[in-house]
Design an enzyme around this catalytic site. Structure first.
Site, short mmCIF file in Angstrom:
data_model
loop_
_atom_site.label_atom_id
_atom_site.label_comp_id
_atom_site.label_asym_id
_atom_site.label_seq_id
_atom_site.Cartn_x
_atom_site.Cartn_y
_atom_site.Cartn_z
N ASP A 1 3.51 -32.79 20.79
CA ASP A 1 3.20 -33.00 19.38
C ASP A 1 2.11 -32.01 18.97
O ASP A 1 0.92 -32.27 19.13
CB ASP A 1 2.74 -34.44 19.14
N ASP B 1 5.31 -40.07 24.81
CA ASP B 1 5.24 -40.05 23.35
C ASP B 1 3.97 -39.28 22.92
O ASP B 1 2.90 -39.48 23.49
CB ASP B 1 5.15 -41.52 22.88
N HIS B 2 4.09 -38.44 21.92
CA HIS B 2 2.95 -37.70 21.36
C HIS B 2 2.10 -36.99 22.41
O HIS B 2 0.85 -37.12 22.40
CB HIS B 2 2.06 -38.62 20.50
P1 13P Z 1 5.18 -47.26 14.45
O1 13P Z 1 3.92 -47.65 15.19
O2 13P Z 1 4.96 -47.04 13.00
O3 13P Z 1 6.30 -48.12 14.81
O4 13P Z 1 5.56 -45.79 15.03
C1 13P Z 1 5.86 -45.66 16.37
C2 13P Z 1 5.92 -44.25 16.77
O5 13P Z 1 6.20 -43.36 15.99
C3 13P Z 1 5.65 -43.93 18.17
O6 13P Z 1 5.70 -42.57 18.39
O1 G3H Z 2 3.02 -43.09 17.41
C1 G3H Z 2 2.14 -43.39 18.25
C2 G3H Z 2 2.29 -44.53 19.12
O2 G3H Z 2 2.37 -45.69 18.38
C3 G3H Z 2 1.25 -44.58 20.20
O3 G3H Z 2 0.03 -45.02 19.76
O4 G3H Z 2 -1.68 -43.65 21.00
O5 G3H Z 2 -2.22 -45.91 20.06
O6 G3H Z 2 -0.73 -45.70 22.05
P1 G3H Z 2 -1.23 -45.07 20.78
ZN ZN Z 3 5.04 -41.44 16.64
#
Ligand code: 13P
Ligand code: G3H
Ligand code: ZN
Length: 289
Positions: free
Chosen positions: A105, A83-84
């Site tokens: 991202d 993620d990201h």
């Molecule tokens: P929320 O933390 O708002 O649920 O978003 C999660 C997210 O987008 C993880 O990439």
């Molecule tokens: O959208 C982002 C996720 O909620 C991840 O957050 O980098 O704090 O783990 P984090």
């Molecule tokens: Zn996100």
């Protein structure tokens, strides 16, 4: 069982439901997500951020997800996603570790630079058979590595989204339609409004499955609308964090002498499992495994 993301997301898009992408950084959250998936017979995506990887270690968290998916979920599909992703280095490491999907991202860069970087990540990842999620537009919100102020938020432009998806070759596309990361609204007892009309315009122009980040405090009816309009992946992190912290505080308050982590964390996992099961029902992925 651990599967490639391509085995679950195209089915969701074709059949009009969405798959939850739930964030984890430890054993307990991973177990709770997978138990929810098994109970509801739903495919799930388990995702880790770069800061989650810094917390748990890439090998450890990869093995935790793989092992639990193999032992607990047997015939319920679980896909592992970064993620990201911000750096080429972490993307390469995750693909080497066995992730079938990664996100680049670069949404904080100007459009052309975002496209250029995303395209290079797509070239690299597709050679290694991994799917790529790109992002166009910018969500408000603060979460460890992300801090976008309201003045810097950008709604996804439908024409830009079309150009971006075609030019980069991304497999999935994250869009910004007024939602935010975190749950500022939820903490005030409100839900978040997304711009359904904008999503409709984007969906008319973009063929790849759309991803809705920051979905924790979006109301059920809006999520359902979004799923009808091409959203095939919905990201949830904050509501898991809230369930974790709310229930651990409660358990410790009610049991001042409790010291066994297993006794403390079992009810915590149950609360997280409930959150994930509710989201699975909301996204329409129940009984789709
Ligand atoms: P929320 O933390 O708002 O649920 O978003 C999660 C997210 O987008 C993880 O990439
Ligand atoms: O959208 C982002 C996720 O909620 C991840 O957050 O980098 O704090 O783990 P984090
Ligand atoms: Zn996100």
């Amino acid at each position: 069982m651990l599967v490639h993301i391509k085995e679950i997301v195209p089915h969701a898009k074709k059949h009009g439901y969405a798959i939850g992408a739930f964030n984890t950084s430890n054993l307990e959250v991973t177990l709770a997500i997978i138990k929810a998936a098994v109970t509801k017979r739903s495919p799930v995506i388990i995702q880790v951020s770069e800061s989650a990887i810094r917390y748990s270690g890439l090998k450890a968290i990869t093995h935790i997800v793989e092992t639990i998916a193999k032992n607990e979920s047997v015939d319920v599909p679980v896909a592992l996603h970064l993620d990201h992703g911000k750096s080429f280095h972490s993307i390469a490491e995750c693909i080497n570790a066995g992730f079938s999907s990664i996100m680049i991202d670069a949404s904080d860069l100007p459009f052309d630079e975002n496209m250029f970087l995303t395209k290079s990540v797509v070239d690299y990842s597709h050679k290694r058979e991994a799917w790529v999620q790109g992002e166009i537009g910018r969500l408000i919100g603060v979460e460890d590595d992300i801090d976008i102020k309201a003045k810097d938020a950008l709604c996804t432009d439908p024409d830009d989204a079309k150009t971006f998806a075609q030019e980069t070759g991304v497999d999935t596309l994250a869009v910004a339609v007024g939602q935010s990361h975190g749950a500022v609204n939820l903490r005030q007892g409100k839900s978040e409004k997304i711009n359904i009309k904008q999503l409709e315009k984007i969906n008319k122009k973009v063929k790849v499955p759309l991803v809705l980040h920051g979905a924790s405090d979006i109301a059920e009816n809006q999520i359902k609308e979004a799923v009808k309009l091409g959203v095939s992946i919905v990201n949830i992190d904050t509501e898991i964090r809230m369930a974790f912290s709310r229930s651990i505080r409660k358990v410790l308050k009610e049991n001042k002498d409790m010291i066994d982590p297993r006794k403390i964390l079992t009810p915590v996992m149950d609360e997280i499992q409930k959150v994930v099961e509710n989201k699975i029902k909301m996204f329409g992925s129940e009984n789709k495994a």
